[in-house]
Motif scaffolding. Structure first.
Motif, PDB file in Angstrom:
ATOM      1  N   PRO A 252      10.804  -4.484   1.012  1.00 21.51           N
ATOM      2  CA  PRO A 252       9.543  -5.053   0.522  1.00 21.51           C
ATOM      3  C   PRO A 252       9.715  -5.847  -0.768  1.00 21.51           C
ATOM      4  O   PRO A 252      10.573  -5.537  -1.592  1.00 21.51           O
ATOM      5  CB  PRO A 252       8.659  -3.812   0.290  1.00 21.51           C
ATOM      6  N   PHE A 253       8.893  -6.883  -0.917  1.00 21.00           N
ATOM      7  CA  PHE A 253       8.982  -7.790  -2.062  1.00 21.00           C
ATOM      8  C   PHE A 253       7.655  -7.833  -2.820  1.00 21.00           C
ATOM      9  O   PHE A 253       7.290  -8.824  -3.428  1.00 21.00           O
ATOM     10  CB  PHE A 253       9.379  -9.191  -1.588  1.00 21.00           C
ATOM     11  N   CYS A 254       6.921  -6.705  -2.754  1.00 17.70           N
ATOM     12  CA  CYS A 254       5.570  -6.692  -3.319  1.00 17.70           C
ATOM     13  C   CYS A 254       5.550  -6.748  -4.846  1.00 17.70           C
ATOM     14  O   CYS A 254       4.581  -7.177  -5.441  1.00 17.70           O
ATOM     15  CB  CYS A 254       4.822  -5.448  -2.852  1.00 17.70           C
ATOM     16  N   GLY A 255       6.643  -6.290  -5.459  1.00 19.08           N
ATOM     17  CA  GLY A 255       6.651  -6.151  -6.923  1.00 19.08           C
ATOM     18  C   GLY A 255       6.349  -7.446  -7.659  1.00 19.08           C
ATOM     19  O   GLY A 255       5.787  -7.429  -8.745  1.00 19.08           O
ATOM     20  N   HIS A 256       6.702  -8.572  -7.034  1.00 19.83           N
ATOM     21  CA  HIS A 256       6.468  -9.869  -7.673  1.00 19.83           C
ATOM     22  C   HIS A 256       5.441 -10.688  -6.899  1.00 19.83           C
ATOM     23  O   HIS A 256       5.423 -11.921  -6.988  1.00 19.83           O
ATOM     24  CB  HIS A 256       7.787 -10.647  -7.772  1.00 19.83           C
ATOM     25  N   CYS A 257       4.593  -9.997  -6.127  1.00 16.15           N
ATOM     26  CA  CYS A 257       3.666 -10.743  -5.263  1.00 16.15           C
ATOM     27  C   CYS A 257       2.752 -11.647  -6.084  1.00 16.15           C
ATOM     28  O   CYS A 257       2.158 -11.212  -7.063  1.00 16.15           O
ATOM     29  CB  CYS A 257       2.827  -9.781  -4.434  1.00 16.15           C
ATOM     30  N   SER A 258       2.641 -12.902  -5.650  1.00 13.69           N
ATOM     31  CA  SER A 258       1.820 -13.886  -6.368  1.00 13.69           C
ATOM     32  C   SER A 258       0.721 -14.428  -5.460  1.00 13.69           C
ATOM     33  O   SER A 258       0.174 -15.492  -5.725  1.00 13.69           O
ATOM     34  CB  SER A 258       2.720 -15.050  -6.804  1.00 13.69           C
ATOM     35  N   ARG A 259       0.440 -13.696  -4.349  1.00 14.19           N
ATOM     36  CA  ARG A 259      -0.424 -14.236  -3.311  1.00 14.19           C
ATOM     37  C   ARG A 259      -1.751 -13.512  -3.158  1.00 14.19           C
ATOM     38  O   ARG A 259      -1.855 -12.295  -3.324  1.00 14.19           O
ATOM     39  CB  ARG A 259       0.298 -14.138  -1.938  1.00 14.19           C
ATOM     40  N   ILE A 260      -2.749 -14.294  -2.804  1.00 12.86           N
ATOM     41  CA  ILE A 260      -4.009 -13.780  -2.273  1.00 12.86           C
ATOM     42  C   ILE A 260      -4.320 -14.600  -1.034  1.00 12.86           C
ATOM     43  O   ILE A 260      -3.679 -15.631  -0.778  1.00 12.86           O
ATOM     44  CB  ILE A 260      -5.169 -13.858  -3.292  1.00 12.86           C
ATOM     45  N   ARG A 261      -5.296 -14.129  -0.269  1.00 13.58           N
ATOM     46  CA  ARG A 261      -5.669 -14.819   0.965  1.00 13.58           C
ATOM     47  C   ARG A 261      -7.174 -14.992   1.062  1.00 13.58           C
ATOM     48  O   ARG A 261      -7.934 -14.143   0.587  1.00 13.58           O
ATOM     49  CB  ARG A 261      -5.172 -14.022   2.180  1.00 13.58           C
ATOM     50  N   ILE A 262      -7.560 -16.094   1.694  1.00 15.54           N
ATOM     51  CA  ILE A 262      -8.957 -16.329   2.031  1.00 15.54           C
ATOM     52  C   ILE A 262      -9.020 -16.410   3.551  1.00 15.54           C
ATOM     53  O   ILE A 262      -8.297 -17.202   4.159  1.00 15.54           O
ATOM     54  CB  ILE A 262      -9.482 -17.639   1.416  1.00 15.54           C
ATOM     55  N   THR A 270      -6.750  -9.339  -1.136  1.00 14.19           N
ATOM     56  CA  THR A 270      -5.779  -9.344  -2.242  1.00 14.19           C
ATOM     57  C   THR A 270      -4.382  -8.969  -1.766  1.00 14.19           C
ATOM     58  O   THR A 270      -3.421  -9.106  -2.523  1.00 14.19           O
ATOM     59  CB  THR A 270      -6.246  -8.353  -3.335  1.00 14.19           C
ATOM     60  N   CYS A 271      -4.282  -8.468  -0.542  1.00 12.39           N
ATOM     61  CA  CYS A 271      -2.972  -8.151   0.044  1.00 12.39           C
ATOM     62  C   CYS A 271      -3.092  -8.316   1.560  1.00 12.39           C
ATOM     63  O   CYS A 271      -4.168  -8.096   2.126  1.00 12.39           O
ATOM     64  CB  CYS A 271      -2.574  -6.719  -0.293  1.00 12.39           C
ATOM     65  N   LEU A 272      -1.967  -8.703   2.173  1.00 11.53           N
ATOM     66  CA  LEU A 272      -1.957  -8.849   3.636  1.00 11.53           C
ATOM     67  C   LEU A 272      -2.411  -7.549   4.281  1.00 11.53           C
ATOM     68  O   LEU A 272      -3.059  -7.550   5.321  1.00 11.53           O
ATOM     69  CB  LEU A 272      -0.541  -9.200   4.076  1.00 11.53           C
ATOM     70  N   PHE A 273      -2.083  -6.421   3.650  1.00 10.93           N
ATOM     71  CA  PHE A 273      -2.382  -5.104   4.231  1.00 10.93           C
ATOM     72  C   PHE A 273      -3.581  -4.426   3.583  1.00 10.93           C
ATOM     73  O   PHE A 273      -3.763  -3.218   3.714  1.00 10.93           O
ATOM     74  CB  PHE A 273      -1.137  -4.210   4.154  1.00 10.93           C
ATOM     75  N   GLY A 307       1.221  -2.835  -3.572  1.00  8.25           N
ATOM     76  CA  GLY A 307       2.017  -3.284  -2.433  1.00  8.25           C
ATOM     77  C   GLY A 307       1.501  -2.654  -1.151  1.00  8.25           C
ATOM     78  O   GLY A 307       0.542  -1.880  -1.172  1.00  8.25           O
ATOM     79  N   HIS A 308       2.136  -3.032  -0.047  1.00  9.13           N
ATOM     80  CA  HIS A 308       1.732  -2.407   1.214  1.00  9.13           C
ATOM     81  C   HIS A 308       2.266  -0.975   1.224  1.00  9.13           C
ATOM     82  O   HIS A 308       3.128  -0.627   0.416  1.00  9.13           O
ATOM     83  CB  HIS A 308       2.239  -3.194   2.410  1.00  9.13           C
ATOM     84  N   ARG A 309       1.768  -0.167   2.145  1.00 10.00           N
ATOM     85  CA  ARG A 309       2.208   1.239   2.222  1.00 10.00           C
ATOM     86  C   ARG A 309       2.838   1.526   3.589  1.00 10.00           C
ATOM     87  O   ARG A 309       2.819   2.670   4.066  1.00 10.00           O
ATOM     88  CB  ARG A 309       1.015   2.157   1.949  1.00 10.00           C
TER      89      ARG A 309
HETATM   90  S1  SF4 Z   1       2.311  -6.856   1.454  1.00  8.29           S
HETATM   91 FE1  SF4 Z   1       0.693  -7.363   0.011  1.00  8.29          FE
HETATM   92  S2  SF4 Z   1       1.527  -6.980  -2.026  1.00  8.29           S
HETATM   93 FE2  SF4 Z   1       3.217  -7.014  -0.582  1.00  8.29          FE
HETATM   94  S3  SF4 Z   1       3.974  -9.083  -0.691  1.00  8.29           S
HETATM   95 FE3  SF4 Z   1       2.511  -9.008   1.022  1.00  8.29          FE
HETATM   96  S4  SF4 Z   1       0.551  -9.572   0.153  1.00  8.29           S
HETATM   97 FE4  SF4 Z   1       1.929  -9.083  -1.550  1.00  8.29          FE
END
Ligand code: SF4
Length: 327
Positions: A252-262, A270-273, A307-309
């Motif tokens: 997983p690469f969540c630690g540096h996540c810079s993304r949101i989604r509409i 705020t997260c894919l999951f 991050g995702h779980r």
């Molecule tokens: S799972 Fe969620 S927190 Fe992790 S990288 Fe994707 S959007 Fe970001």
């Protein structure tokens, strides 16, 4: 002020889904059964999508990736891209299944598109048909060639690997990268499929893909920005092309996540999951100001998940599946 979450991660990228419709029915994403598409009036209009983008640009977001469903099936998407360009976004990309790309490539570029991700899950036309439930292999290949011949850069081809379905093609995909000089990216299957067939047993770990390709053509890792989803490799022998590994499950690469989604129906994720959505339509459809919308977005981004779980015993997949989120 740039947009940050409570972990101090700066949010610079937004993925905007412009439709929940798609002209493919990929087995790792959609069900064979018809979906409950959102009624048209529940989807954001182009003006509403531009309104959200304007506010996000004001919050310092720099990159927009246009997604779906399949973004090219919604009339007006090319004009939307030109309106995003006019807002000042300096990085505009699209994720597409490529079926409608060859005929639209030039217009997309004139509208301001910089780069493109094209999904291709098999190099075998028959298997492609089984994966996508369409007979559109050739038009996708034409789309890839058109993109390659255009000024879009980089051209990335994405394959979602599913054990027992297309994991036998890893070397063939790597060969395509070398022969066509494209960036071939392998994505681990994620638990976002409509039929809930996902299990760890059908995930092909990025480490396996890396070692299989390296055994055939030694790879050298290419530096990448921490927030990038793909780990990138070039061929040590200098052959053109690049390999990208996107490993949300095993690395997983969540630690540096810079993304949101509409989402297409106006929800901030705020997260894919994320297990919950934040509805923007009450702001967009009741005359709220950009400032009000910006404040709401800032407030919700502060609640962004770390991050995702997926790897936690209490993991619950979101009720919203991939076609209703956008990659
Ligand atoms: S799972 Fe969620 S927190 Fe992790 S990288 Fe994707 S959007 Fe970001």
């Amino acid at each position: 002020m740039p947009l940050h979450d409570k972990f101090g991660r700066r949010i610079t990228d937004v993925r905007v889904s412009v439709t929940d419709r798609c002209n493919f029915r990929c087995v790792y994403c959609r069900s064979a059964d018809p979906e409950n598409y959102r009624p048209e009036d529940e989807l954001l209009s182009w003006d509403e999508l531009v309104g959200v983008a304007r506010v996000l640009h004001g919050l310092g977001l720099e990159k927009v990736r246009v997604t779906g469903g399949e973004p090219m099936v919604r009339p007006g998407v090319i004009e939307f891209i030109s309106r995003l360009r006019d807002l000042g976004f300096h990085d505009l990309s699209m994720t597409t299944n490529g079926q409608l790309l060859a005929e639209s490539c030039d217009r997309l570029i004139r509208a301001g598109l910089h780069r493109i991700n094209i999904s291709l899950d098999s190099l075998d036309a028959e298997k492609f048909e089984r994966v996508t439930r369409t007979r559109k292999f050739q038009s996708v290949m034409d789309g890839i060639h058109a993109a390659q011949a255009s000024s879009l850069r980089p051209v990335k081809v994405n394959a979602v690997l599913v054990r027992g379905l297309n994991d036998d093609e890893v070397e063939a995909f790597a060969e395509l990268a070398r022969s066509a000089g494209i960036t071939m990216r392998f994505i681990e299957f994620m638990p976002l499929d409509a039929d809930r067939h996902w299990s760890r047993a059908v995930v092909v770990p990025a480490a396996e893909v890396r070692s299989r390709i390296h055994a055939r053509w030694p790879l050298v890792q290419v530096p990448h920005a921490p927030s990038e989803t793909a780990r990138k490799y070039r061929f040590a022998d200098g052959a053109p092309g690049e390999i990208g590994l996107i490993a949300p499950v095993t690395e997983p690469f969540c630690g540096h996540c810079s993304r949101i989604r509409i989402t297409a129906d106006g929800k901030l994720r705020t997260c894919l999951f994320s297990l919950q959505d934040h509805d923007l339509r009450p702001f967009l459809r009741n005359g709220a100001s950009d400032l009000d919308l910006a404040d709401f977005i800032k407030e919700k981004v502060l609640e962004k998940e770390h991050g995702h779980r997926i790897n936690e015993p209490d993991f619950v997949p979101p009720s919203r599946t991939m076609v209703f989120i956008g990659g």
